[in-house]
Motif scaffolding. Structure first.
Motif, PDB file in Angstrom:
ATOM      1  N   ASN A   1      16.370  21.510 -42.398  1.00 55.88           N
ATOM      2  CA  ASN A   1      15.211  21.376 -41.524  1.00 55.88           C
ATOM      3  C   ASN A   1      14.042  20.861 -42.334  1.00 55.88           C
ATOM      4  O   ASN A   1      13.980  21.038 -43.558  1.00 55.88           O
ATOM      5  CB  ASN A   1      14.836  22.743 -40.911  1.00 55.88           C
ATOM      6  CG  ASN A   1      15.894  23.248 -39.952  1.00 55.88           C
ATOM      7  OD1 ASN A   1      16.176  22.615 -38.941  1.00 55.88           O
ATOM      8  ND2 ASN A   1      16.488  24.400 -40.271  1.00 55.88           N
ATOM      9  N   GLU A   2      13.112  20.214 -41.672  1.00 56.30           N
ATOM     10  CA  GLU A   2      11.944  19.655 -42.361  1.00 56.30           C
ATOM     11  C   GLU A   2      11.168  20.757 -43.076  1.00 56.30           C
ATOM     12  O   GLU A   2      10.953  21.841 -42.555  1.00 56.30           O
ATOM     13  CB  GLU A   2      11.044  18.949 -41.362  1.00 56.30           C
ATOM     14  CG  GLU A   2       9.830  18.276 -41.998  1.00 56.30           C
ATOM     15  CD  GLU A   2       8.965  17.545 -40.995  1.00 56.30           C
ATOM     16  OE1 GLU A   2       7.865  17.116 -41.381  1.00 56.30           O
ATOM     17  OE2 GLU A   2       9.401  17.411 -39.819  1.00 56.30           O
ATOM     18  N   THR A   3      10.748  20.446 -44.296  1.00 60.61           N
ATOM     19  CA  THR A   3       9.953  21.403 -45.084  1.00 60.61           C
ATOM     20  C   THR A   3       8.510  21.412 -44.631  1.00 60.61           C
ATOM     21  O   THR A   3       7.918  20.350 -44.438  1.00 60.61           O
ATOM     22  CB  THR A   3      10.018  21.020 -46.573  1.00 60.61           C
ATOM     23  OG1 THR A   3      11.384  21.028 -46.993  1.00 60.61           O
ATOM     24  CG2 THR A   3       9.237  22.009 -47.425  1.00 60.61           C
TER      25      THR A   3
ATOM     26  N   LYS B   1      10.553  13.232 -51.609  1.00 67.27           N
ATOM     27  CA  LYS B   1       9.787  12.163 -52.264  1.00 67.27           C
ATOM     28  C   LYS B   1       8.504  11.867 -51.496  1.00 67.27           C
ATOM     29  O   LYS B   1       7.436  11.690 -52.092  1.00 67.27           O
ATOM     30  CB  LYS B   1      10.648  10.909 -52.387  1.00 67.27           C
ATOM     31  CG  LYS B   1      11.740  11.024 -53.437  1.00 67.27           C
ATOM     32  CD  LYS B   1      12.824   9.975 -53.282  1.00 67.27           C
ATOM     33  CE  LYS B   1      12.356   8.588 -53.546  1.00 67.27           C
ATOM     34  NZ  LYS B   1      13.476   7.609 -53.500  1.00 67.27           N
ATOM     35  N   LYS B   2       8.588  11.828 -50.173  1.00 66.34           N
ATOM     36  CA  LYS B   2       7.408  11.529 -49.355  1.00 66.34           C
ATOM     37  C   LYS B   2       6.342  12.609 -49.491  1.00 66.34           C
ATOM     38  O   LYS B   2       5.144  12.328 -49.430  1.00 66.34           O
ATOM     39  CB  LYS B   2       7.812  11.383 -47.887  1.00 66.34           C
ATOM     40  CG  LYS B   2       8.595  10.121 -47.586  1.00 66.34           C
ATOM     41  CD  LYS B   2       9.025  10.081 -46.128  1.00 66.34           C
ATOM     42  CE  LYS B   2       9.867   8.848 -45.825  1.00 66.34           C
ATOM     43  NZ  LYS B   2      10.359   8.826 -44.426  1.00 66.34           N
ATOM     44  N   LYS B   3       6.786  13.855 -49.678  1.00 67.11           N
ATOM     45  CA  LYS B   3       5.845  14.979 -49.720  1.00 67.11           C
ATOM     46  C   LYS B   3       5.526  15.439 -51.140  1.00 67.11           C
ATOM     47  O   LYS B   3       4.815  16.427 -51.324  1.00 67.11           O
ATOM     48  CB  LYS B   3       6.404  16.149 -48.901  1.00 67.11           C
ATOM     49  CG  LYS B   3       6.545  15.812 -47.422  1.00 67.11           C
ATOM     50  CD  LYS B   3       7.035  16.988 -46.604  1.00 67.11           C
ATOM     51  CE  LYS B   3       7.102  16.627 -45.123  1.00 67.11           C
ATOM     52  NZ  LYS B   3       7.578  17.765 -44.293  1.00 67.11           N
ATOM     53  N   GLY B   4       6.059  14.719 -52.127  1.00 68.75           N
ATOM     54  CA  GLY B   4       5.779  15.078 -53.517  1.00 68.75           C
ATOM     55  C   GLY B   4       6.435  16.371 -53.951  1.00 68.75           C
ATOM     56  O   GLY B   4       5.927  17.072 -54.836  1.00 68.75           O
ATOM     57  N   LEU B   5       7.585  16.691 -53.351  1.00 65.74           N
ATOM     58  CA  LEU B   5       8.289  17.936 -53.652  1.00 65.74           C
ATOM     59  C   LEU B   5       9.457  17.681 -54.604  1.00 65.74           C
ATOM     60  O   LEU B   5       9.931  16.553 -54.740  1.00 65.74           O
ATOM     61  CB  LEU B   5       8.817  18.554 -52.349  1.00 65.74           C
ATOM     62  CG  LEU B   5       7.758  18.913 -51.303  1.00 65.74           C
ATOM     63  CD1 LEU B   5       8.421  19.342 -49.996  1.00 65.74           C
ATOM     64  CD2 LEU B   5       6.843  20.011 -51.822  1.00 65.74           C
TER      65      LEU B   5
END
Length: 229
Positions: free
Chosen positions: A227-229, A107-111
């Motif tokens: 893991n973080e994208t 959500k934070k990264k618009g994914l």
């Protein structure tokens, strides 16, 4: 009816459909039904095994009423009561399991949310419920407990958008196909479960319990690690 998973082509999930649930996750209230997809491979049939938590994933539960589609439907008119009735095969109890930290990052990264919602075992369902067992799907009590403690309890009369509107809006975007499963939203109280926890969800009509789901949470084996994208 044969296995819900066997005949399901897609799981369509209505998001943010209970006001208190919207508030607890600090989300904006939608102006129209908002939906996303889970793969049929995420469906966990009754007594098919535990919920599997992937490594590094914060696992949350969301109990929901499921609607099973009877035939192919496109451009359904929500005001046509007969058409809506004819589109519904029956119901089930379901839990929309969510990798909350995976979803929050998306959500934070618009994914997209596909990973957060789509892991194997992330859509446990009950046995099929006949329509005659639920005369009014907008007056059904849902609950979920973790290790015997009630975490979610709410009635479907609290839905912001009722089932005819949900099916209508979905069918205007994508055809609802025979066997599809629509999850109609979750009441407040969503939260985490840990490995070793036991969840029990139930659905009641006029105070009588008609279906339940009971599952233990176990660690998922394999190479996946969030893991973080």
């Amino acid at each position: 009816m044969a296995s819900i998973r066997t005949h399901c082509r897609k799981v369509v999930c209505i998001g943010r459909n209970y006001a208190d649930h919207i508030a607890e996750l600090n989300n904006a209230r939608p102006k129209q039904p908002f939906f996303f997809l889970k793969p049929p491979s995420s469906i966990l049939p009754p007594k098919a095994g535990p919920i599997l938590r992937p490594r590094g994933v914060t696992l949350h539960y969301e109990v929901e009423l499921g609607v099973l589609i009877k035939k192919n439907v496109r451009d359904l008119d929500e005001k046509d009561e007969k058409a809506v009735e004819d589109a519904i095969e029956g119901y089930c109890l379901a839990i929309d399991m969510t990798g909350r930290n995976v979803q929050d990052e998306a959500k934070k990264k618009g994914l997209p949310w596909s990973i957060a919602k789509g892991f194997d075992t992330f859509c446990p369902v009950s046995n099929f419920i006949k329509k005659s067992s639920i005369p009014d799907p907008h007056d059904v009590d849902l609950y979920l407990t973790v290790n015997g403690e009630v975490r979610q309890s709410g009635n479907t009369n609290l839905m912001l958008f009722r089932i005819p509107r949900q099916l209508s809006d979905i069918s205007k975007v994508m055809m609802l196909e025979k066997g599809d499963l629509v999850l109609t939203g979750t009441p407040k109280g969503v939260g985490p479960v840990q490995v070793g926890d036991v969840m029990r969800a139930g659905i009641k009509v006029d105070g009588k319990e008609i279906e339940t789901i009971e599952l233990e949470v176990k660690e998922r084996e394999g190479s996946y690690q969030f893991n973080e994208t």
